[in-house]
Design a protein around this motif. Structure first.
Motif, PDB file in Angstrom:
ATOM      1  N   LEU A  42       0.816  -1.216   0.000  1.00  0.00           N
ATOM      2  CA  LEU A  42       0.000   0.000   0.000  1.00  0.00           C
ATOM      3  C   LEU A  42       0.853   1.272   0.000  1.00  0.00           C
ATOM      4  O   LEU A  42       0.489   2.274  -0.608  1.00  0.00           O
ATOM      5  CB  LEU A  42      -0.920   0.026   1.225  1.00  0.00           C
ATOM      6  CG  LEU A  42      -1.994  -1.062   1.329  1.00  0.00           C
ATOM      7  CD1 LEU A  42      -2.801  -0.874   2.612  1.00  0.00           C
ATOM      8  CD2 LEU A  42      -2.915  -1.064   0.120  1.00  0.00           C
ATOM      9  N   SER A  43       2.010   1.224   0.688  1.00  0.00           N
ATOM     10  CA  SER A  43       2.785   2.454   0.885  1.00  0.00           C
ATOM     11  C   SER A  43       3.504   2.913  -0.378  1.00  0.00           C
ATOM     12  O   SER A  43       4.076   4.003  -0.404  1.00  0.00           O
ATOM     13  CB  SER A  43       3.777   2.298   2.040  1.00  0.00           C
ATOM     14  OG  SER A  43       4.678   1.260   1.765  1.00  0.00           O
ATOM     15  N   PRO A 205     -18.190   5.993   1.398  1.00  0.00           N
ATOM     16  CA  PRO A 205     -17.867   4.670   0.861  1.00  0.00           C
ATOM     17  C   PRO A 205     -17.464   3.724   2.002  1.00  0.00           C
ATOM     18  O   PRO A 205     -16.723   4.127   2.907  1.00  0.00           O
ATOM     19  CB  PRO A 205     -16.672   4.927  -0.060  1.00  0.00           C
ATOM     20  CG  PRO A 205     -16.690   6.393  -0.343  1.00  0.00           C
ATOM     21  CD  PRO A 205     -17.286   7.031   0.873  1.00  0.00           C
ATOM     22  N   VAL A 206     -17.996   2.500   1.970  1.00  0.00           N
ATOM     23  CA  VAL A 206     -17.708   1.503   3.010  1.00  0.00           C
ATOM     24  C   VAL A 206     -17.181   0.226   2.339  1.00  0.00           C
ATOM     25  O   VAL A 206     -17.745  -0.228   1.336  1.00  0.00           O
ATOM     26  CB  VAL A 206     -18.972   1.166   3.828  1.00  0.00           C
ATOM     27  CG1 VAL A 206     -18.689   0.071   4.866  1.00  0.00           C
ATOM     28  CG2 VAL A 206     -19.524   2.404   4.519  1.00  0.00           C
ATOM     29  N   LEU A 207     -16.123  -0.329   2.907  1.00  0.00           N
ATOM     30  CA  LEU A 207     -15.571  -1.598   2.430  1.00  0.00           C
ATOM     31  C   LEU A 207     -15.821  -2.672   3.482  1.00  0.00           C
ATOM     32  O   LEU A 207     -15.494  -2.486   4.657  1.00  0.00           O
ATOM     33  CB  LEU A 207     -14.062  -1.465   2.188  1.00  0.00           C
ATOM     34  CG  LEU A 207     -13.314  -2.753   1.803  1.00  0.00           C
ATOM     35  CD1 LEU A 207     -13.795  -3.302   0.457  1.00  0.00           C
ATOM     36  CD2 LEU A 207     -11.805  -2.527   1.784  1.00  0.00           C
ATOM     37  N   VAL A 253      -7.605  -5.309  -2.869  1.00  0.00           N
ATOM     38  CA  VAL A 253      -8.981  -4.898  -2.527  1.00  0.00           C
ATOM     39  C   VAL A 253      -8.962  -3.509  -1.869  1.00  0.00           C
ATOM     40  O   VAL A 253      -9.766  -2.638  -2.198  1.00  0.00           O
ATOM     41  CB  VAL A 253      -9.633  -5.943  -1.581  1.00  0.00           C
ATOM     42  CG1 VAL A 253     -10.918  -5.410  -0.957  1.00  0.00           C
ATOM     43  CG2 VAL A 253      -9.913  -7.251  -2.334  1.00  0.00           C
ATOM     44  N   ILE A 254      -8.008  -3.298  -0.951  1.00  0.00           N
ATOM     45  CA  ILE A 254      -7.901  -2.015  -0.248  1.00  0.00           C
ATOM     46  C   ILE A 254      -7.538  -0.893  -1.223  1.00  0.00           C
ATOM     47  O   ILE A 254      -8.126   0.192  -1.193  1.00  0.00           O
ATOM     48  CB  ILE A 254      -6.867  -2.093   0.900  1.00  0.00           C
ATOM     49  CG1 ILE A 254      -7.383  -3.015   2.017  1.00  0.00           C
ATOM     50  CG2 ILE A 254      -6.551  -0.701   1.458  1.00  0.00           C
ATOM     51  CD1 ILE A 254      -6.361  -3.320   3.109  1.00  0.00           C
ATOM     52  N   LYS A 255      -6.581  -1.162  -2.110  1.00  0.00           N
ATOM     53  CA  LYS A 255      -6.159  -0.139  -3.089  1.00  0.00           C
ATOM     54  C   LYS A 255      -7.322   0.265  -3.992  1.00  0.00           C
ATOM     55  O   LYS A 255      -7.546   1.457  -4.232  1.00  0.00           O
ATOM     56  CB  LYS A 255      -5.015  -0.678  -3.958  1.00  0.00           C
ATOM     57  CG  LYS A 255      -3.639  -0.423  -3.399  1.00  0.00           C
ATOM     58  CD  LYS A 255      -2.576  -0.778  -4.434  1.00  0.00           C
ATOM     59  CE  LYS A 255      -1.207  -0.396  -3.933  1.00  0.00           C
ATOM     60  NZ  LYS A 255      -0.132  -0.676  -4.881  1.00  0.00           N
ATOM     61  N   ASP A 256      -8.053  -0.717  -4.483  1.00  0.00           N
ATOM     62  CA  ASP A 256      -9.204  -0.425  -5.355  1.00  0.00           C
ATOM     63  C   ASP A 256     -10.222   0.446  -4.624  1.00  0.00           C
ATOM     64  O   ASP A 256     -10.755   1.405  -5.172  1.00  0.00           O
ATOM     65  CB  ASP A 256      -9.882  -1.718  -5.832  1.00  0.00           C
ATOM     66  CG  ASP A 256      -9.041  -2.475  -6.856  1.00  0.00           C
ATOM     67  OD1 ASP A 256      -8.061  -1.886  -7.357  1.00  0.00           O
ATOM     68  OD2 ASP A 256      -9.361  -3.644  -7.139  1.00  0.00           O
ATOM     69  N   PHE A 257     -10.473   0.089  -3.371  1.00  0.00           N
ATOM     70  CA  PHE A 257     -11.444   0.835  -2.567  1.00  0.00           C
ATOM     71  C   PHE A 257     -10.955   2.257  -2.286  1.00  0.00           C
ATOM     72  O   PHE A 257     -11.701   3.227  -2.438  1.00  0.00           O
ATOM     73  CB  PHE A 257     -11.713   0.098  -1.246  1.00  0.00           C
ATOM     74  CG  PHE A 257     -12.565   0.873  -0.288  1.00  0.00           C
ATOM     75  CD1 PHE A 257     -13.929   1.038  -0.512  1.00  0.00           C
ATOM     76  CD2 PHE A 257     -12.011   1.452   0.858  1.00  0.00           C
ATOM     77  CE1 PHE A 257     -14.721   1.762   0.372  1.00  0.00           C
ATOM     78  CE2 PHE A 257     -12.793   2.179   1.742  1.00  0.00           C
ATOM     79  CZ  PHE A 257     -14.150   2.331   1.499  1.00  0.00           C
ATOM     80  N   ALA A 258      -9.695   2.380  -1.877  1.00  0.00           N
ATOM     81  CA  ALA A 258      -9.141   3.699  -1.533  1.00  0.00           C
ATOM     82  C   ALA A 258      -9.156   4.623  -2.749  1.00  0.00           C
ATOM     83  O   ALA A 258      -9.490   5.806  -2.641  1.00  0.00           O
ATOM     84  CB  ALA A 258      -7.728   3.550  -0.983  1.00  0.00           C
TER      85      ALA A 258
END
Length: 268
Positions: A42-43, A205-207, A253-258
């Protein structure tokens, strides 16, 4: 790890990368180290802040029961100290309960939020009883036997034979939890309210991320709403610990959401 003072106690945290801020909150008997396979992915695109929650890791572990609100306020104090006005906050298990409390009270500080192997439901009566048994065991036997019995249940059954080193790493991290911190956090989880309305009421937005083989919080307890602003993701083959069992998939999944959260906020 860096250190700040929040509500009279020291909170340690990791701060890596540059850009839009993602805050990652770990689960019970974990620490920022729970995210060690996810943060490097992520970083490269985001500034990732991962605290050791009150009573965990290198952070201070005051005596007495904690509350989820108090633990969320520690995170608010950290963001204030770092002068971060907005972030995307994602919580794993216990971290998810803290994220919901934060979202309920400080929504203006969020671009989006999410639960990873967590739930908006409160503890059942049986679970509340089990929390007291956990506290009693930790107080009487210490943290090591508790962690040894707790960790196997949070991984998918196959992981123990396919990747036993992952369980060992989770135990190593867990052994560093101060006993009074684990007891305080267990009592905080026991008293938390039903927060399903936080998810149904929010326009942010909620994941919601569930592990296909999570024996602790099955997918149906994570997926409490399917409104248009909610992204649901199931990590196949993972138990309660996709951050260990499938870190690349979870990070994706986190990157797509962020990315989606940032673009929604920039157009609103």
């Amino acid at each position: 790890m860096e250190r700040v003072r929040c509500d009279g106690s020291n909170i340690c945290y990791s701060d890596q990368g540059k850009g839009e801020v993602i805050v990652l909150l770990h689960g019970f008997c974990g620490s920022a180290e729970y995210w060690e396979q996810v943060i490097p992915i992520l970083s490269s695109d985001y500034r990732v802040i991962a605290p050791d929650l009150r009573g965990h890791g290198a952070s201070e572990a005051p005596l007495g029961p904690y509350t989820i609100e108090q633990m969320a306020d520690d995170v608010l104090g950290l963001l204030d100290t770092l002068e971060i006005s907005e972030c995307t906050m994602l919580g794993h298990s216990l971290g998810g309960y803290i994220t919901l409390s934060f979202a309920q009270r400080y929504a203006s500080r969020l671009k989006g939020f999410g639960l990873i192997h967590s739930t908006a439901y409160p503890d059942s009566e049986e679970a509340r009883e089990n929390r007291l048994k956990s506290v009693s065991r930790i107080q009487n036997e210490g943290i090591t036997p508790f962690v040894d019995s707790f960790v196997p249940g949070i991984f998918a059954k196959a992981t123990a034979s396919v990747a036993p080193q992952l369980l060992e790493r989770a135990k190593e991290i867990g052994y560093k939890t101060p006993p009074q911190g684990a007891a305080g956090a267990a009592l905080a989880m026991r008293e938390r309210p039903d927060r399903r309305d936080v998810i149904t009421a929010t326009t942010l937005p909620v994941l919601l991320v569930a592990g296909e083989q999570d024996g602790l919080i099955p997918p149906e307890r994570t997926f409490t709403s399917d409104k248009p602003n909610i992204t649901q993701a199931t990590i196949s083959g993972a138990g309660h610990m996709s951050l260990f069992e499938a870190p690349e998939r979870l990070a994706e999944v986190i990157k797509d959401f962020a990315q989606a959260s940032v673009s929604i906020n920039s157009h609103s």
